[in-house]
Design a protein around this motif. Structure first.
Motif, short mmCIF file in Angstrom:
data_model
loop_
_atom_site.label_atom_id
_atom_site.label_comp_id
_atom_site.label_asym_id
_atom_site.label_seq_id
_atom_site.Cartn_x
_atom_site.Cartn_y
_atom_site.Cartn_z
N ARG A 1 0.87 -1.18 0.00
CA ARG A 1 0.00 0.00 0.00
C ARG A 1 0.90 1.23 0.00
NH1 ARG A 1 -4.16 1.83 2.69
NH2 ARG A 1 -3.09 1.80 4.68
N VAL A 2 0.60 2.16 -0.91
CA VAL A 2 1.37 3.40 -1.01
C VAL A 2 0.42 4.58 -1.06
CG1 VAL A 2 3.33 2.34 -2.20
CG2 VAL A 2 1.46 3.33 -3.54
N GLU A 3 0.94 5.72 -0.65
CA GLU A 3 0.21 6.98 -0.80
C GLU A 3 0.93 7.79 -1.86
OE1 GLU A 3 -1.57 10.11 2.27
OE2 GLU A 3 0.62 10.07 2.27
N ASP B 1 0.36 -5.21 2.42
CA ASP B 1 -1.08 -5.49 2.57
C ASP B 1 -1.36 -6.93 2.96
OD1 ASP B 1 -3.65 -4.40 2.54
OD2 ASP B 1 -4.03 -5.13 0.52
N TRP C 1 -1.32 6.73 -12.34
CA TRP C 1 -2.06 7.89 -11.89
C TRP C 1 -1.85 9.02 -12.89
CZ3 TRP C 1 2.75 6.89 -10.11
CH2 TRP C 1 3.65 7.93 -10.02
N LYS D 1 0.95 11.55 -3.97
CA LYS D 1 0.50 12.94 -4.06
C LYS D 1 1.20 13.54 -5.28
CE LYS D 1 0.07 13.54 0.93
NZ LYS D 1 0.53 14.33 2.08
N THR E 1 -3.01 0.08 -3.82
CA THR E 1 -2.43 -1.22 -3.46
C THR E 1 -1.84 -1.79 -4.73
OG1 THR E 1 -4.05 -1.55 -1.72
CG2 THR E 1 -2.88 -3.50 -2.52
N THR F 1 -4.26 13.40 -4.37
CA THR F 1 -3.84 12.65 -3.18
C THR F 1 -4.64 11.36 -3.20
OG1 THR F 1 -3.46 14.67 -1.91
CG2 THR F 1 -3.70 12.63 -0.66
N THR F 2 -3.94 10.22 -3.23
CA THR F 2 -4.62 8.94 -3.31
C THR F 2 -3.77 7.85 -2.68
OG1 THR F 2 -5.77 7.43 -4.82
CG2 THR F 2 -3.68 8.31 -5.59
N GLN F 3 -4.39 6.74 -2.37
CA GLN F 3 -3.68 5.54 -1.92
C GLN F 3 -3.93 4.45 -2.94
OE1 GLN F 3 -4.45 4.35 2.11
NE2 GLN F 3 -3.91 6.33 2.94
N LEU G 1 3.29 2.70 2.70
CA LEU G 1 2.53 2.63 3.95
C LEU G 1 2.72 1.30 4.67
CD1 LEU G 1 -0.78 4.28 2.69
CD2 LEU G 1 1.05 5.35 4.03
N ARG H 1 4.79 7.60 -0.69
CA ARG H 1 5.13 7.06 0.64
C ARG H 1 4.64 5.62 0.72
NH1 ARG H 1 2.71 7.87 6.16
NH2 ARG H 1 0.97 8.71 5.00
#
Length: 149
Positions: free
Chosen positions: A50-52, A148, A80, A54, A71, A67-69, A145, A143
């Motif tokens: 899982r990543v964030e 998973d 993106w 931006k 998997t 801004t999104t997350q 996270l 980033r």
């Protein structure tokens, strides 16, 4: 040995270019060369991360356009868009950092492609958590996270 690439124009080496739905040869070779030496290792294909993400057109990182997350399968990618530009984030390995062998934290290694002229072009082969695409004037922050599974 592969070096970090930040192309302002498409690379002359076709191994850094791929079509939609495929990964480029240079990326696959780099991922396959990773070993447990030097505290780096390939990601197990069954892992999911899982990543964030931006992103913003320009350099004003206090006002992100996206801004999104996401998997991502360890052997896959996520895409993106920001503005009218499309990017792809590809995990290829993990390093364990820290001064003490019992307290080491995983740091996931990623490469970033941008979509142009009908192809994915790998323009950053070893991205850090924050970077800027000079060609399209787009800033990103990524980033890791957690795993998973």
């Amino acid at each position: 040995m592969s070096s970090s690439r930040n192309y302002s124009s498409p690379p002359q080496d076709d191994s850094f270019i791929s079509r939609r739905g495929t990964l480029n040869d240079a990326f696959l070779a780099r991922r396959d060369r990773m070993t447990s030496a030097d505290d780096e290792q390939p990601l197990e294909s069954s892992r999911r991360l899982r990543v964030e993400l931006k992103a913003v057109v320009g350099r004003n990182i206090s006002a992100w356009d996206l801004t999104t997350q996401a998997t991502i399968p360890a052997d896959g990618w996520t895409t993106w868009s920001v503005g009218d530009r499309e990017y792809r984030l590809k995990p290829y390995g993990v390093a364990f950092v820290g001064e003490n062998t019992t307290d080491r934290e995983p740091v996931v290694r990623f490469a970033v492609d941008r979509f142009e002229n009908g192809h994915w072009i790998e323009w950053n082969s070893h991205c850090s958590n924050r970077f800027h695409d000079l060609k399209w004037n787009v800033s990103f922050e990524m980033r890791f996270l957690e795993f998973d599974n």
